[in-house]
Write a protein that holds these residues in place. Structure first.
Motif, PDB file in Angstrom:
ATOM      1  N   ARG A 110      13.565 -25.519  -9.002  1.00 32.33           N
ATOM      2  CA  ARG A 110      14.242 -26.085  -7.583  1.00 32.33           C
ATOM      3  C   ARG A 110      13.068 -26.986  -7.142  1.00 32.33           C
ATOM      4  O   ARG A 110      13.505 -28.021  -6.624  1.00 32.33           O
ATOM      5  CB  ARG A 110      14.315 -24.945  -6.688  1.00 32.33           C
ATOM      6  CG  ARG A 110      15.171 -25.353  -5.508  1.00 32.33           C
ATOM      7  CD  ARG A 110      15.599 -24.090  -4.571  1.00 32.33           C
ATOM      8  NE  ARG A 110      16.456 -23.235  -5.223  1.00 32.33           N
ATOM      9  CZ  ARG A 110      15.991 -22.191  -5.571  1.00 32.33           C
ATOM     10  NH1 ARG A 110      14.840 -21.513  -5.403  1.00 32.33           N
ATOM     11  NH2 ARG A 110      16.669 -21.401  -6.064  1.00 32.33           N
ATOM     12  N   THR A 111      11.839 -26.749  -7.226  1.00 33.12           N
ATOM     13  CA  THR A 111      11.039 -27.510  -6.604  1.00 33.12           C
ATOM     14  C   THR A 111      11.057 -28.722  -7.451  1.00 33.12           C
ATOM     15  O   THR A 111      10.832 -30.142  -7.053  1.00 33.12           O
ATOM     16  CB  THR A 111       9.763 -26.995  -6.697  1.00 33.12           C
ATOM     17  OG1 THR A 111       9.514 -25.923  -5.950  1.00 33.12           O
ATOM     18  CG2 THR A 111       8.685 -27.783  -5.995  1.00 33.12           C
ATOM     19  N   VAL A 113      13.351 -30.125  -9.336  1.00 33.57           N
ATOM     20  CA  VAL A 113      14.532 -31.131  -9.130  1.00 33.57           C
ATOM     21  C   VAL A 113      14.652 -31.696  -7.732  1.00 33.57           C
ATOM     22  O   VAL A 113      14.752 -32.811  -7.699  1.00 33.57           O
ATOM     23  CB  VAL A 113      15.800 -30.107  -9.300  1.00 33.57           C
ATOM     24  CG1 VAL A 113      16.942 -30.775  -8.907  1.00 33.57           C
ATOM     25  CG2 VAL A 113      15.957 -29.354 -10.723  1.00 33.57           C
ATOM     26  N   ARG A 114      13.835 -30.847  -6.787  1.00 31.95           N
ATOM     27  CA  ARG A 114      14.115 -31.431  -5.548  1.00 31.95           C
ATOM     28  C   ARG A 114      13.128 -32.506  -5.225  1.00 31.95           C
ATOM     29  O   ARG A 114      13.108 -33.389  -4.549  1.00 31.95           O
ATOM     30  CB  ARG A 114      13.569 -30.296  -4.473  1.00 31.95           C
ATOM     31  CG  ARG A 114      13.852 -30.773  -2.962  1.00 31.95           C
ATOM     32  CD  ARG A 114      13.696 -29.610  -2.207  1.00 31.95           C
ATOM     33  NE  ARG A 114      12.219 -29.013  -2.267  1.00 31.95           N
ATOM     34  CZ  ARG A 114      12.072 -27.633  -2.700  1.00 31.95           C
ATOM     35  NH1 ARG A 114      13.199 -27.041  -3.178  1.00 31.95           N
ATOM     36  NH2 ARG A 114      10.852 -27.161  -2.845  1.00 31.95           N
ATOM     37  N   GLU A 115      11.810 -32.601  -6.081  1.00 34.83           N
ATOM     38  CA  GLU A 115      10.719 -33.403  -5.659  1.00 34.83           C
ATOM     39  C   GLU A 115      10.865 -34.768  -6.765  1.00 34.83           C
ATOM     40  O   GLU A 115      10.233 -35.825  -6.680  1.00 34.83           O
ATOM     41  CB  GLU A 115       9.498 -32.931  -5.835  1.00 34.83           C
ATOM     42  CG  GLU A 115       9.173 -31.517  -4.842  1.00 34.83           C
ATOM     43  CD  GLU A 115       9.357 -32.144  -3.392  1.00 34.83           C
ATOM     44  OE1 GLU A 115       9.070 -33.517  -3.016  1.00 34.83           O
ATOM     45  OE2 GLU A 115       9.606 -31.546  -2.377  1.00 34.83           O
ATOM     46  N   THR A 174      22.730 -34.449  -9.290  1.00 39.60           N
ATOM     47  CA  THR A 174      23.779 -33.867  -8.385  1.00 39.60           C
ATOM     48  C   THR A 174      24.310 -32.671  -9.122  1.00 39.60           C
ATOM     49  O   THR A 174      24.467 -32.731 -10.437  1.00 39.60           O
ATOM     50  CB  THR A 174      24.474 -34.930  -8.075  1.00 39.60           C
ATOM     51  OG1 THR A 174      25.112 -35.585  -9.231  1.00 39.60           O
ATOM     52  CG2 THR A 174      24.081 -35.742  -7.105  1.00 39.60           C
ATOM     53  N   PHE A 181      25.507 -29.880  -4.806  1.00 37.94           N
ATOM     54  CA  PHE A 181      24.132 -29.967  -4.632  1.00 37.94           C
ATOM     55  C   PHE A 181      23.573 -31.515  -4.904  1.00 37.94           C
ATOM     56  O   PHE A 181      24.179 -32.127  -5.929  1.00 37.94           O
ATOM     57  CB  PHE A 181      23.133 -29.034  -5.363  1.00 37.94           C
ATOM     58  CG  PHE A 181      21.804 -29.294  -5.362  1.00 37.94           C
ATOM     59  CD1 PHE A 181      20.933 -29.002  -4.130  1.00 37.94           C
ATOM     60  CD2 PHE A 181      21.027 -29.853  -6.458  1.00 37.94           C
ATOM     61  CE1 PHE A 181      19.411 -29.114  -4.641  1.00 37.94           C
ATOM     62  CE2 PHE A 181      19.701 -30.084  -6.624  1.00 37.94           C
ATOM     63  CZ  PHE A 181      19.049 -29.666  -5.495  1.00 37.94           C
ATOM     64  N   ASN A 205      19.719 -33.683  -5.149  1.00 39.20           N
ATOM     65  CA  ASN A 205      18.198 -33.652  -4.554  1.00 39.20           C
ATOM     66  C   ASN A 205      17.894 -34.758  -3.648  1.00 39.20           C
ATOM     67  O   ASN A 205      18.548 -35.372  -3.420  1.00 39.20           O
ATOM     68  CB  ASN A 205      17.406 -33.591  -6.012  1.00 39.20           C
ATOM     69  CG  ASN A 205      17.207 -34.931  -6.518  1.00 39.20           C
ATOM     70  OD1 ASN A 205      18.287 -35.551  -6.337  1.00 39.20           O
ATOM     71  ND2 ASN A 205      16.569 -35.110  -7.650  1.00 39.20           N
ATOM     72  N   GLN A 206      16.490 -34.752  -3.349  1.00 39.64           N
ATOM     73  CA  GLN A 206      16.175 -35.595  -2.222  1.00 39.64           C
ATOM     74  C   GLN A 206      16.092 -37.065  -2.693  1.00 39.64           C
ATOM     75  O   GLN A 206      16.696 -37.994  -2.141  1.00 39.64           O
ATOM     76  CB  GLN A 206      14.529 -35.389  -1.755  1.00 39.64           C
ATOM     77  CG  GLN A 206      14.404 -34.209  -1.131  1.00 39.64           C
ATOM     78  CD  GLN A 206      13.344 -33.791  -0.767  1.00 39.64           C
ATOM     79  OE1 GLN A 206      12.188 -34.564  -1.125  1.00 39.64           O
ATOM     80  NE2 GLN A 206      12.787 -32.667   0.029  1.00 39.64           N
ATOM     81  N   GLN A 225      19.810 -38.237  -2.434  1.00 36.07           N
ATOM     82  CA  GLN A 225      20.255 -38.529  -1.039  1.00 36.07           C
ATOM     83  C   GLN A 225      19.782 -39.765  -0.696  1.00 36.07           C
ATOM     84  O   GLN A 225      20.078 -40.493   0.004  1.00 36.07           O
ATOM     85  CB  GLN A 225      19.603 -37.414  -0.218  1.00 36.07           C
ATOM     86  CG  GLN A 225      20.107 -35.921  -0.610  1.00 36.07           C
ATOM     87  CD  GLN A 225      19.692 -34.882   0.258  1.00 36.07           C
ATOM     88  OE1 GLN A 225      19.524 -34.975   1.302  1.00 36.07           O
ATOM     89  NE2 GLN A 225      19.244 -33.729  -0.335  1.00 36.07           N
ATOM     90  N   LEU A 285      22.320 -34.272   2.448  1.00 29.78           N
ATOM     91  CA  LEU A 285      23.417 -32.988   1.625  1.00 29.78           C
ATOM     92  C   LEU A 285      24.461 -32.463   2.516  1.00 29.78           C
ATOM     93  O   LEU A 285      25.573 -32.492   1.798  1.00 29.78           O
ATOM     94  CB  LEU A 285      22.308 -32.184   1.012  1.00 29.78           C
ATOM     95  CG  LEU A 285      22.837 -31.041   0.230  1.00 29.78           C
ATOM     96  CD1 LEU A 285      23.716 -31.501  -0.828  1.00 29.78           C
ATOM     97  CD2 LEU A 285      21.844 -29.974   0.023  1.00 29.78           C
ATOM     98  N   THR A 328      22.415 -36.582 -13.630  1.00 28.73           N
ATOM     99  CA  THR A 328      21.265 -37.207 -13.363  1.00 28.73           C
ATOM    100  C   THR A 328      21.117 -38.644 -13.825  1.00 28.73           C
ATOM    101  O   THR A 328      21.863 -39.233 -14.720  1.00 28.73           O
ATOM    102  CB  THR A 328      20.170 -36.702 -14.642  1.00 28.73           C
ATOM    103  OG1 THR A 328      20.575 -36.902 -15.797  1.00 28.73           O
ATOM    104  CG2 THR A 328      20.326 -34.906 -14.594  1.00 28.73           C
TER     105      THR A 328
END
Length: 820
Positions: A465-466, A468-470, A476, A486, A488-489, A492, A499, A577
């Motif tokens: 999760r970290t 994917v988020r970073e 998506t 969902f 990720n940053q 967005q 989100l 992606t």
């Protein structure tokens, strides 16, 4: 489903009409014989209508109520038959009153189905025919028939008593109906179901009216000649009530609980009556046999046969019950063996402990393996004595909850084994009775490995999760309807959407417009995520542009989409992606514009050089050649050697002039600007064939119109480059040029029969390979400028170069331009 109000209204209307007609017959028809006949016929119609509507109600009922309605319908049909026979004997074939009539037997027997209603209710409600009940019905009918024959159907008694026999029959019917009314009233008072209570109550009213209507002929006997009177209306009243009873039946069908069956009553019905009734028939048959031997033997034989059948059915039912009991016993023993096996060999630790002491009465093998204590060490001791709970206060809480709620499920605790190892377990338990003593059935499941796996999975999920988020790549997750679940940053940030704003919505609902590289808009079903959900096919490296209405900023992405499948292989969503390639696109656009400008400059320079060579250098060479010719003609003093040198110089100048003109044409043919593409290709093909010796087949349409200058220049350069490659590399002795034009595009094709280019150009020399590569790249770039396409198909049998250019290129409304 109950009868509808419409059908009930029809039934009541018919019954009322028949009653009115009967009243008119009694009051308005003076002829005794006619009124008597019509009265009998209307009485038949009333009884028949009540029977028919009872059948209609029975069809819409279920279970025990359906059986009761069928019995009522059967009684009314027997009554109708009796009334028809009496009408026949009274009106069609007059028979003396003081003799026995067959209709008297039916009038006596029509209540037999009603008597069956008073028998014990079947053990199970079913719409299947209950043959035991049918035999009971027939047995009661035989007894009633025999009793009637015994008491009333003896010719000698009719001869001796005459009219008194008719009165006795009427009195017997009145007494019979009164008894049945009392019986049904008693049944209505003892049943609890509203449906049955209402049915039996109305049946009591029916037989009360029947008993009361029988009193009228006793008070007012008919006098000869017979005619219709109020006694006929009184006789029809119970059966009019039966029709109204059926038509107004509105009790909703409901489950009728099984009542308690008295063992004595069941024994009388199932064992005593099948034995006693044939004996009664036999005893009464002795007297009947004195005058009616055949009837007596028929009654006795039928009674014994029915009784035998009843006993056979009872024995068969008892045999089935015994077989069912044996099967149940075998299943119980099998279940006990399975439970014992499951208890001993189950993967979970199972124990039975006493309440409230808590000492173990029995444990299985898994319990000893988990705790490390043997079977003998465990029995008779408590969990506290074995120190199985690492936290005794937790055990006290769980046991208090068990005694309060009688069951607990999956309470996690730390179990300490005999070796001192701590295991994570789940405790489930329930209170049970064992030989009348309260006990606790305890199941302990070792979940240590599962907890470790869950912790590892949780850590892995957190790392993922970290990541994917970073990460810089947009990610998506879309649901089964392409809704965003969902983002990720990075995603967005690219789309400038939070989100919480995008969650649960599709890209169309977010007002995002997508378009292809050529600028055409992509409808929502054809966007990557919905397309993958529909087709189940992954998408790789697809370039898409995104923008919002009213904004000129365009986001270009290159991404991949893969489907998510469940265990059944159905798509539950997709993962997308994508990378932001907007800057790369801008650089490509700038490079493309530069390339376009360079090609334009190159064509302009070629045109200028060709014109300079043709207009300047070629004219100068021609002038020198003419001067040399004049010099030769004006002087005779030149030696032979000088004349030869001048002639050779003139020849070289002529060749130079020809080469200059050829070079000028190759740089830019004048006909291309003056007459168009077709004329330029024809002239160039003639010169090429003369220079190279390669035969050219031209397929050029007549009357081919002019094209835009850049289109004609590009197609002509492709012809030049293709023919040059044929001459240098293919070894073909012939080639073909084809030009086709339509409303939408123009297509040029150049083909040969040479050795082809192979899979690569590795077999060519360095210079040759570089020249070929530059030529092909130049052709592709020219097609790209015009939004066209260049296809090269090469094989051992030859090479075909096909160029297609659209005649109308659409500029995208995304602020970019088509690839041209």
């Amino acid at each position: 489903m109950l009868p509808s109000p419409k059908s009930s209204g029809l039934a009541l209307s018919v019954a009322g009409l028949l009653a009115v007609l009967l009243l008119l017959v009694v009051v308005a028809i003076p002829s005794p014989s006619l009124s008597f006949l019509l009265s009998d016929l209307l009485q038949c119609a009333i009884a028949l209508w009540a029977a028919c509507y009872a059948v209609f109600v029975a069809r819409h009922a279920t279970g025990y109520l359906r059986q009761l309605w069928i019995l009522l319908a059967a009684a009314l049909f027997i009554l109708t038959t009796a009334q028809m026979l009496e009408t026949y004997y009274q009106n069609v074939a007059p028979t003396p009153e003081v003799s026995p009539w067959p209709s008297d037997v039916l009038f006596f027997l029509w209540v037999t189905p009603a008597v069956i209603m008073l028998l014990p209710r079947p053990a199970e409600d079913s719409d299947v025919v209950d043959w035991q009940q049918v035999l009971d019905f027939a047995q009661v009918g035989i007894v009633a028939l025999t009793a009637y024959l015994y008491f009333f159907y003896v010719p000698s008694r009719w001869e001796a008593e005459g009219q008194q026999m008719v009165l006795k029959i009427l009195q017997l019917q009145i007494f019979r109906d009164a008894l049945l009314a009392a019986g049904f009233a008693a049944r209505a008072a003892t049943v609890s179901a509203p449906s049955l209570r209402g049915f039996f109550g109305r049946m009591a009213s029916l037989f009360f009216l029947a008993s009361a209507s029988g009193i009228v002929p006793l008070l007012h006997p008919k006098t000869f000649p017979f005619r219709a009177d109020w006694g006929d209306i009184a006789w029809s009243a119970p059966y009019l009530f039966a029709a109204v009873f059926a038509a107004t039946w509105r009790q909703e069908h409901q489950h009728i609980p099984q009542g308690h069956r008295s063992p004595l009553r069941a024994m009388i019905v199932s064992q005593v009556l099948p034995i006693v009734t044939p004996l009664l028939v036999l005893l009464m048959g002795r007297r009947i046999a004195a005058e009616q031997v055949t009837l007596a033997w028929i009654a006795v034989t039928a009674s014994f046969l029915l009784s035998a059948g009843r006993l056979a059915l009872t024995n068969e039912k008892q045999r089935r019950v015994a077989d069912a009991l044996r099967q149940t016993e075998r299943a119980l023993r099998h279940s006990e063996r399975m439970f014992f096996t499951a208890f001993r060999s189950g993967p979970d630790a199972v124990g039975i402990s006493a309440i409230p002491g808590g000492h173990f009465l029995e444990v299985n093998d898994s319990f000893t393996r988990l705790t490390g204590y043997s079977h003998e060490e465990t029995l008779g001791r408590t969990a506290l004595e074995l120190n199985l709970w690492k936290d005794p206060s937790e055990r006290a809480r769980v046991m208090a909850k068990l005694q309060e709620e009688r069951e607990v499920r999956e309470e996690e605790f730390l179990c300490q084994t005999k070796s001192g190892e701590t295991r994570t377990c789940q405790f489930s338990g329930m209170l049970v009775d064992v030989d009348g003593e309260p006990c606790a059935l305890v199941i302990v499941r070792d979940i240590t490995a599962r907890k470790q796996a869950e912790d590892a999975l949780r850590a892995s999920e957190e790392r993922f999760r970290t990541l994917v988020r970073e990460m810089d790549v947009g990610v998506t997750l879309h649901g089964p309807h392409a809704e965003i679940q969902f983002a990720n940053q990075a995603a967005q940030k690219m789309f400038e959407i939070q989100l919480k704003e995008a969650q649960g919505k599709t890209t169309a609902e977010l007002d995002l417009i997508s378009f292809r590289e050529d600028g055409t808009e992509i409808p929502f079903p054809m966007r990557p995520a919905p397309r993958t959900i529909r087709t189940g096919q992954s998408i790789k490296d697809e370039v898409i542009g995104w923008r919002r209405p009213g904004l000129d900023n365009v986001l270009w992405t290159q991404g991949n989409v893969v489907p998510l499948l469940n265990r059944e292989g159905n798509i539950t969503g997709v993962i997308s992606t994508f990378t932001d390639i907007t800057e790369r696109r801008r650089a490509e656009d700038a490079l493309h514009q530069l390339s376009t400008r360079l090609l334009q400059l190159q064509d302009e320079e070629r045109r200028r050089l060709g014109r300079e060579l043709h207009d300047s250098l070629a004219q100068t060479v021609l002038a020198v050649n003419l001067n040399l010719a004049q010099a030769l003609q004006s002087s005779d003093s030149f030696s032979e050697r000088s004349r030869h040198a001048l002639a050779e110089g003139r020849r070289l100048l002529q060749e130079m002039s020809q080469e200059i003109r050829t070079l000028s044409y190759l740089l830019h043919p004048p006909l291309l600007d003056e007459l168009g593409l077709v004329s330029a290709i024809k002239e160039y093909a003639d010169g090429f064939s003369q220079r190279s010796g390669i035969a050219l087949d031209l397929d050029l349409p007549d009357g081919f119109g002019r094209l835009p200058q850049d289109t004609e220049t590009a197609l002509f350069r492709i012809v030049q480059e293709s023919l040059s490659n044929i001459q240098r590399h293919s070894g073909s002795e012939a080639a073909r040029i084809s030009l086709r034009g339509g409303a939408a595009n123009v297509e040029l094709e150049v083909s040969d029969q040479g050795k082809g280019m192979g899979d690569s150009t590795g077999d060519l020399g360095i210079g040759r390979r570089a020249r070929l590569g530059v030529g092909i790249l130049g052709m592709r770039e020219r097609m790209t400028q015009l939004g066209g396409k260049l296809d090269i198909n090469s094989g051992p049998s030859g090479t075909t170069v096909r160029a297609t250019i659209p005649l109308r290129a659409e500029v995208s409304d995304a602020g970019s331009y088509p690839r041209r």
